[in-house]
Design an enzyme around this catalytic site. Structure first.
Site, PDB file in Angstrom:
ATOM      1  N   GLN A 139      41.829  37.004  37.823  1.00 24.16           N
ATOM      2  CA  GLN A 139      41.533  37.718  36.824  1.00 24.16           C
ATOM      3  C   GLN A 139      42.479  37.172  35.282  1.00 24.16           C
ATOM      4  O   GLN A 139      43.576  36.499  35.327  1.00 24.16           O
ATOM      5  CB  GLN A 139      42.079  39.038  36.892  1.00 24.16           C
ATOM      6  CG  GLN A 139      43.604  39.319  37.161  1.00 24.16           C
ATOM      7  CD  GLN A 139      43.730  40.962  37.347  1.00 24.16           C
ATOM      8  OE1 GLN A 139      42.879  41.705  37.051  1.00 24.16           O
ATOM      9  NE2 GLN A 139      45.118  41.237  37.738  1.00 24.16           N
ATOM     10  N   VAL A 140      41.830  37.491  34.287  1.00 24.02           N
ATOM     11  CA  VAL A 140      42.471  36.723  32.946  1.00 24.02           C
ATOM     12  C   VAL A 140      43.718  37.586  32.622  1.00 24.02           C
ATOM     13  O   VAL A 140      44.634  36.934  32.001  1.00 24.02           O
ATOM     14  CB  VAL A 140      41.555  37.029  31.795  1.00 24.02           C
ATOM     15  CG1 VAL A 140      41.257  38.748  31.616  1.00 24.02           C
ATOM     16  CG2 VAL A 140      41.745  36.528  30.548  1.00 24.02           C
ATOM     17  N   LEU A 141      43.950  38.684  33.099  1.00 27.81           N
ATOM     18  CA  LEU A 141      45.198  39.473  32.845  1.00 27.81           C
ATOM     19  C   LEU A 141      46.346  38.300  33.381  1.00 27.81           C
ATOM     20  O   LEU A 141      47.296  38.200  32.675  1.00 27.81           O
ATOM     21  CB  LEU A 141      45.478  40.655  33.872  1.00 27.81           C
ATOM     22  CG  LEU A 141      46.847  41.154  34.005  1.00 27.81           C
ATOM     23  CD1 LEU A 141      47.611  41.877  32.547  1.00 27.81           C
ATOM     24  CD2 LEU A 141      46.883  42.333  34.827  1.00 27.81           C
ATOM     25  N   TYR A 250      54.161  53.528  36.332  1.00 23.89           N
ATOM     26  CA  TYR A 250      53.957  52.076  37.019  1.00 23.89           C
ATOM     27  C   TYR A 250      53.095  51.047  36.054  1.00 23.89           C
ATOM     28  O   TYR A 250      53.577  49.942  35.743  1.00 23.89           O
ATOM     29  CB  TYR A 250      53.010  52.139  38.036  1.00 23.89           C
ATOM     30  CG  TYR A 250      52.633  50.956  38.678  1.00 23.89           C
ATOM     31  CD1 TYR A 250      53.786  50.351  39.606  1.00 23.89           C
ATOM     32  CD2 TYR A 250      51.314  50.434  38.835  1.00 23.89           C
ATOM     33  CE1 TYR A 250      53.421  49.223  40.169  1.00 23.89           C
ATOM     34  CE2 TYR A 250      51.022  49.132  39.015  1.00 23.89           C
ATOM     35  CZ  TYR A 250      52.058  48.500  39.987  1.00 23.89           C
ATOM     36  OH  TYR A 250      51.831  47.234  40.455  1.00 23.89           O
ATOM     37  N   TYR A 251      52.231  51.571  35.275  1.00 22.83           N
ATOM     38  CA  TYR A 251      51.607  50.929  34.215  1.00 22.83           C
ATOM     39  C   TYR A 251      52.491  50.657  32.933  1.00 22.83           C
ATOM     40  O   TYR A 251      52.368  49.575  32.322  1.00 22.83           O
ATOM     41  CB  TYR A 251      50.032  51.277  34.032  1.00 22.83           C
ATOM     42  CG  TYR A 251      49.155  50.531  35.075  1.00 22.83           C
ATOM     43  CD1 TYR A 251      48.807  49.287  35.208  1.00 22.83           C
ATOM     44  CD2 TYR A 251      49.136  51.478  36.152  1.00 22.83           C
ATOM     45  CE1 TYR A 251      48.033  48.786  36.454  1.00 22.83           C
ATOM     46  CE2 TYR A 251      47.979  50.942  37.216  1.00 22.83           C
ATOM     47  CZ  TYR A 251      47.801  49.653  37.356  1.00 22.83           C
ATOM     48  OH  TYR A 251      47.185  49.114  38.396  1.00 22.83           O
ATOM     49  N   GLN A 252      53.169  51.762  32.533  1.00 22.60           N
ATOM     50  CA  GLN A 252      54.115  51.602  31.331  1.00 22.60           C
ATOM     51  C   GLN A 252      55.004  50.665  31.811  1.00 22.60           C
ATOM     52  O   GLN A 252      55.190  50.095  30.726  1.00 22.60           O
ATOM     53  CB  GLN A 252      54.628  53.085  31.427  1.00 22.60           C
ATOM     54  CG  GLN A 252      55.830  53.473  30.339  1.00 22.60           C
ATOM     55  CD  GLN A 252      55.853  54.464  29.713  1.00 22.60           C
ATOM     56  OE1 GLN A 252      55.038  55.494  30.243  1.00 22.60           O
ATOM     57  NE2 GLN A 252      56.788  54.697  28.706  1.00 22.60           N
ATOM     58  N   HIS A 406      42.612  53.771  35.917  1.00 16.48           N
ATOM     59  CA  HIS A 406      43.623  53.797  37.098  1.00 16.48           C
ATOM     60  C   HIS A 406      43.977  55.176  37.203  1.00 16.48           C
ATOM     61  O   HIS A 406      44.722  55.232  37.901  1.00 16.48           O
ATOM     62  CB  HIS A 406      44.784  52.776  36.599  1.00 16.48           C
ATOM     63  CG  HIS A 406      44.615  51.324  36.827  1.00 16.48           C
ATOM     64  ND1 HIS A 406      44.156  50.758  37.906  1.00 16.48           N
ATOM     65  CD2 HIS A 406      44.456  50.385  35.837  1.00 16.48           C
ATOM     66  CE1 HIS A 406      44.025  49.396  37.891  1.00 16.48           C
ATOM     67  NE2 HIS A 406      44.308  49.173  36.481  1.00 16.48           N
ATOM     68  N   HIS A 457      45.837  64.920  46.478  1.00 13.27           N
ATOM     69  CA  HIS A 457      47.013  65.235  45.550  1.00 13.27           C
ATOM     70  C   HIS A 457      47.221  66.897  45.643  1.00 13.27           C
ATOM     71  O   HIS A 457      46.687  67.518  46.529  1.00 13.27           O
ATOM     72  CB  HIS A 457      46.640  64.882  44.225  1.00 13.27           C
ATOM     73  CG  HIS A 457      46.413  63.749  43.979  1.00 13.27           C
ATOM     74  ND1 HIS A 457      45.250  63.122  43.946  1.00 13.27           N
ATOM     75  CD2 HIS A 457      47.261  62.567  43.256  1.00 13.27           C
ATOM     76  CE1 HIS A 457      45.395  61.591  43.957  1.00 13.27           C
ATOM     77  NE2 HIS A 457      46.303  61.566  43.370  1.00 13.27           N
ATOM     78  N   GLU A 658      77.271  66.095  64.937  1.00 15.00           N
ATOM     79  CA  GLU A 658      76.369  66.923  65.901  1.00 15.00           C
ATOM     80  C   GLU A 658      76.635  68.514  65.648  1.00 15.00           C
ATOM     81  O   GLU A 658      76.710  69.214  66.341  1.00 15.00           O
ATOM     82  CB  GLU A 658      76.738  66.800  67.436  1.00 15.00           C
ATOM     83  CG  GLU A 658      76.526  65.481  68.002  1.00 15.00           C
ATOM     84  CD  GLU A 658      76.697  65.170  69.436  1.00 15.00           C
ATOM     85  OE1 GLU A 658      76.887  66.338  70.070  1.00 15.00           O
ATOM     86  OE2 GLU A 658      76.192  64.288  69.916  1.00 15.00           O
TER      87      GLU A 658
END
Lengths: 730, 730
Positions: A139-141, A250-252, A406, A457, A658
């Site tokens: 992928q180009v990414l 996560y994408y941040q 996403h 969710h 215990e």
């Protein structure tokens, strides 16, 4: 296309000449670095240099290995090209730092090998139609990521090259790669999306290094140079005023590196732009927000998130270093300390030096409301914290917008962390990153059929369908409305409303983190009011981590054959362990253990409602899903409904000694009352302490309210409050 | 009964008189301790003193709380009486160390409170018929534990008491408790079992403190004083010559405290006995063996083991301190360091001082064969290690005897640890210790229906029945025979044979930990030869921890309704995810991921054999079981059969760096051949390296053997060996 190429060729002569005469500012600073290196190198930085030396030694032993691209993510050529750009980057930095020629030579030889094959490459054999194809990667990414690191490595050695080699690498590699990533991949390049941020960063930095203004301009302002796309526009559209990135943490995290690295280059080459002050310092704000979106260093796994992502990642090593060099915020040093890593730049050296000088202070994790959307009007993420970010509590209300492709269909969902663990959980992405056996390491089919679906969710599902009926385009058009947020100590409250996720049904959810006398830990209160016309089935799932200790109600258990809950929208992945019809709030609870602490979820069962105890993993012949537990409240109602519940942490299990204490719920009862427009939740502990969560839904924060519950009158001011009534016997 | 009471009363006058005149040796040493305290207190010891001061402060604030016994394990009175004996013990030690009167006074007051209620107590209301009832606790065992700690606390303050108080506590508490635990609980007291060890230790130490020889004698020699029962006999019968305790590590850990503590008292009061030299120093050997039976500090969970038990437990704090004081073995200091704890005795102070002095050395974890049974002829536990005990490999072959009532029907089962995790697992006990919601914290019904059953372990099941058809008495009569053990580096091999677990069927298993060229980690090889007459169904389960990445064969998956594998002997708890008929060894494999490493189990499928992928948790309406995965090989054969397989660790998943390597098996093929009496397993790696595991089954270790496999002749000497044939392409 051909036109722009000519233009580039014309422009470059002037600029390369200029570049050849005077070293760029970053090269100047590198000389300083090289000289100061011997004198003082703080432990953290010395360790990075050592790590890179070891890595480069391995790569140099293996020699120059630049295979013809073939494999998808996780495959041999994919990983080799990743190794190569890391070696190009680090080799360049080591040359800057040490002046040792062998590093410059190796980086040169690798780049020459790329210059030889690059012009011969077409579309990648492992490309997916869904993703723009790269040249070196599927992928180009990934090609853009290759360029961001490689151009920095090249910059560090470029002046040491012969004219011939430099021209060869300039023309046959970086110019062609820059062309491919910009005009050659116009669709990706012109997106307002992190893929485009990587592309513009790579192209723009290449522009600075090759001295080609055109590349810098299209990177900053878009191919049309009108500013409607490009890096600057991305920094305006991709982050909210609070520095929240709409795709989620996560994408941040992922998007941050090209932002901060390219911004660093802009600052070096074009200081007049004051890039770090652009839009009220949005880039540094985004970095801090990224850190705030973690618990115990791990990102809240919103949307398509890989769950094992923490602050220990290359993007954040760069981000923390750059941010610290700009702000000198000592809280960032404690993050670097936790990371145990930094980068091979002057900023990284500064971090290491100041850490060694003992300047670190704890990073101020705190409750906050983070607006979403360019204007901050596309919903929000509410983070309610108590105690530290490692062992304390964090209640996260995900009231943000869909967040593009996403995004998950989980409006007004929530998560809860306590005692170092995720107690109420979000599945994140169904994906095993770079593991070839799992669909080449790409997103799994179950990411669509489970990961994104609403039932996966912790939020409302109407009539067994996901929000917006699973239509991402429709979902991107409507965001929740954050009605109220209060971080008042002991009674932190967030309320948001979602309209349009379902035709004719809207829902308003109040999530609160409350401190009650007689309880050792804060209590989570959850009141979801559903307004709807006609008959509907309302499902309210709770996804939790732990082992069930006690169930307060009688179960109809499926012990000898395990049925599936439904046929689509995620329901096909749910095994039904048991069903029940709890009748009263004193019986409607489930207690589980996680690590050494007990948790009880208790709710007020609505008339005729059903409770379903279940586990994910049905219709999963490839074992792609984690098998996790859930409790689903199911209500069939004509019109609206109210889901009221509390989540309680209690007791301790000490295996070594215990000794076990308070393994059963410390709550005696909860009651809900609707008084006019007001919702009241009365909570009584075993010790007799009573308190009320009162919600007026009136956004006039100065207005006084009162209401009756269970013969008691309660008074409060504003939208919502938590009123302690006392009465405890302790 | 009455007679013995009179006798005790008669004897005691003489002895208490004596005791009153001169302090006992342990009191002498305490004076030394008190004086030396101020001068030097090493960090670890200072921390223990501080911990105890805090605990005593809490207890003293709460005052004297001695409730009438009522609750089962985990309940209020149960926990309070446990707290009390800890306070009595620690309060006594603090008084010895500091001379501060408040500690003596508090311990005195608590003991006086016990002296008041003890004579009034009958059988415990929460007793179970299956266990002897205690007075203070639901089972007599806990009363014995109460006494072991309490008598030590009492000894520390006894000389500081008034004549009246001392007589009151002597007569109404300890004499009566000693009588109850000995003659009053004759059945338990006379057992050869850890319950009896606690009882004899408590009674014997009471004898020393009260100066009553009779109590000491019956503790050491049994009620009849003929030495057929009692503490000395227990130390001879309960440990093998290698110091292995037949019930397994969890109970060995538990049994150890009364052994070492009472032995310490014997040494102090009766040094002539040379108790620590008794039977070739068995007690210290047992302590070292207990430590060897761990991985990453956690005990191998044989039999009815609670899995969260580690070396961080009171018994081992005492054990390590006493053992170090006797041996000065610096390896024990590193264990204390890992524990981060020690005890408030002179031995504990010595440990802390020598740790502070930097005398610690790594504890020598190593491969070893630990024989089971008094004479060492009741099978054995083979531990094959590579690398350290935290991140290295440990292959455990459980070839030991049944181990009495807590034993599991798992002859020749195995476990495997790697990379800090249990990869091939043993369920341990189905029990949530002291969690009242789970059947009062006692063993769950599923401990019988799952935990003990053969199918819940990694060994052969014939015709769907457990070993010995689940009859513990029959099982105790027959043990496996350890035929061979070699810890030769790179080719560690253990072979054992079990006869009599099934009528007409015996099985011999070879487990090996092999180093192969071309593999980064050792390989586990497993060859199980089954000899049997007539038609049988042979099931071979593999219980593993991880998430499935790749299955080499086609599956018939139960995706929409999940059936149960069987109706009894544990099979009723197994959900069947999928079945298959793998045809060749190149397809008969399953790869899973655990943490950042991949594992592939590969086997040679026998003609017509079936593979079953399954999960535990069926017929478990109370959610008492952990849900764990397994692969079952099923063969229906006339006569015998051979199960040959390898377990391979490979590759790495690096989430932070998003890099994955070798996620697929690095083995090309495995082949098995029977040549005469010889079993040969040929393993070839992807790099072309070939090696053979050859087993002659001939116990003449000097005899030379040769055999053919796949056209290749291999030579070796002795019972078994691993022969590298080379051929690698790397």
């Amino acid at each position: 296309m051909r036109g722009s190429l000519l233009l580039i060729t014309f422009l470059c002569t002037a600029y390369t000449a200029a570049a050849a005469e005077t070293p760029t500012s970053s090269q100047v600073s590198s000389v300083v670095a090289a000289n100061s290196l011997k004198t003082d190198m703080a432990p953290l930085f010395a360790q990075e240099v050592e790590r890179s030396r070891k890595f480069l030694a391995l790569m140099m032993d293996a020699g120059v290995v630049v295979p013809v691209p073939k494999d998808p993510g996780g495959g041999y050529t994919h990983e080799q090209h990743k190794q190569n750009y890391t070696a190009i980057y680090q080799g360049g930095q080591l040359y800057k730092l040490t002046g040792e020629q062998k590093y410059a030579d190796y980086v040169r030889d690798v780049l020459l090998a790329y210059a030889e094959i690059y012009p011969t490459l077409g579309e990648h054999p492992a490309r997916k139609d869904s993703q723009g194809s790269g040249r070196l990667f599927w992928q180009v990414l990934n090609d853009a990521m290759w360029m961001v690191d490689s151009i920095q490595g090249y910059e560090a050695i470029r002046d040491s090259l012969s004219e011939v080699d430099r021209k060869n690498i300039d023309d046959n590699l970086f110019r062609k790669a820059a062309e491919f990533l910009s005009t050659g991949s116009a669709v990706t390049f012109s997106k307002i999306h992190n893929h485009a941020t990587w592309a513009t960063a790579g192209v723009g930095m290449t522009g600075y290094v090759l001295g080609e203004k055109e590349l810098v301009d299209i990177a900053l302002l878009g191919l049309d140079k009108n500013g409607e796309t490009g890096f600057l526009r991305q920094s305006e559209l991709l982050f909210s005023p609070d520095g929240y990135y709409t795709e989620g943490p996560y994408y941040q995290r992922f998007a941050l590196k090209p932002f901060v690295v390219f911004a660093g280059a802009i600052e070096n080459n074009d200081p007049a732009r004051k890039i770090f002050e652009h839009r009220d310092g949005i880039l540094l704000k985004a970095l801090r927000t990224t850190i705030q979106l973690t618990y115990d260093g791990y990102f809240f796994p919103f949307n398509d998130a890989i769950r094992d992502k923490s602050l220990k990642t290359d993007e954040l090593y760069h981000g923390v270093a750059v941010a610290y060099s700009k702000t000198r915020d000592p809280g960032l040093l404690s993050i670097a300390q936790w990371q145990g890593r930094t980068v091979l730049t002057d900023a990284g050296k500064l971090v290491a030096n100041d850490l060694a000088a003992g300047k670190a202070k704890p990073f101020p994790f705190q409750s906050m409301l983070l607006s979403d959307g360019r204007e901050g009007d596309q919903g929000a993420v509410a983070v309610l914290r108590n105690g530290d970010s490692t062992s304390g509590q964090a209640l996260i209300a995900k009231n943000s917008s869909q967040g593009m492709g996403h995004g998950h269909f989980d409006k007004l969902s929530w998560q809860y962390y306590d005692n170092g663990h995720e107690i109420v959980s979000d599945y994140g992405a169904a994906r095993f990153l770079n593991i070839e056996a799992k669909h080449g390491g790409r997103y799994l089919p179950e990411n669509e059929t489970w990961g994104k679906q609403t039932i996966a969710h912790n939020t409302l599902v109407v009539d067994g369908k996901s929000h917006f009926d699973g239509d991402a385009e429709a979902a991107d058009k409507l965001a929740p409305e954050q009605l109220h947020f209060s971080d008042k100590a002991g009674s932190q409250i967030s309320t948001a409303k979602m309209t349009g996720a379902y035709p004719g049904v809207d829902f308003t959810r109040t999530l609160a983190l409350l401190e009650l006398d007689g309880l050792n830990h804060p209590l989570v209160a959850d009141v979801m009011r559903v307004n709807g016309q006609g008959s509907h089935q309302y499902d309210m799932p709770l996804h939790y981590n732990g082992h069930i200790m006690r169930v307060g109600f009688d179960l109809k258990s499926n012990v000898e054959s395990r049925p599936v809950l439904g046929s689509d929208n995620g329901y096909q992945h749910i095994w039904v362990d048991a069903t029940a019809n709890p009748e009263s709030a004193d019986k409607a609870f489930v207690t589980w253990i996680n690590d050494d602490r007990f948790y009880t979820s208790r709710w007020i069962p609505q008339a005729g409602s059903e409770a379903i105890l279940a586990e994910s993993g049905a219709n999963d012949p490839e074992f792609n899903l984690r098998r996790e537990q859930m409790i689903v409240q199911r209500v069939k109602a004509a019109g609206g409904s109210v889901f009221a519940s509390v989540l309680e942490a209690h007791g301790r299990y000490d295996g070594a000694a215990e000794r076990t204490t308070d393994s059963d719920s410390q709550i005696k009862s909860i009651q809900h009352t609707r008084d006019g427009d007001v919702d009241l939740l009365l909570i009584e502990t075993l010790t007799g302490e009573k308190s009320v969560l009162a919600i007026s839904y009136d956004q006039d924060e100065t207005k006084k309210h009162n209401a009756m519950i269970n013969g008691t009158k309660v008074n409060w001011t504003g939208f919502a409050d938590h009123i302690r009534l006392g009465g405890g016997s302790q």
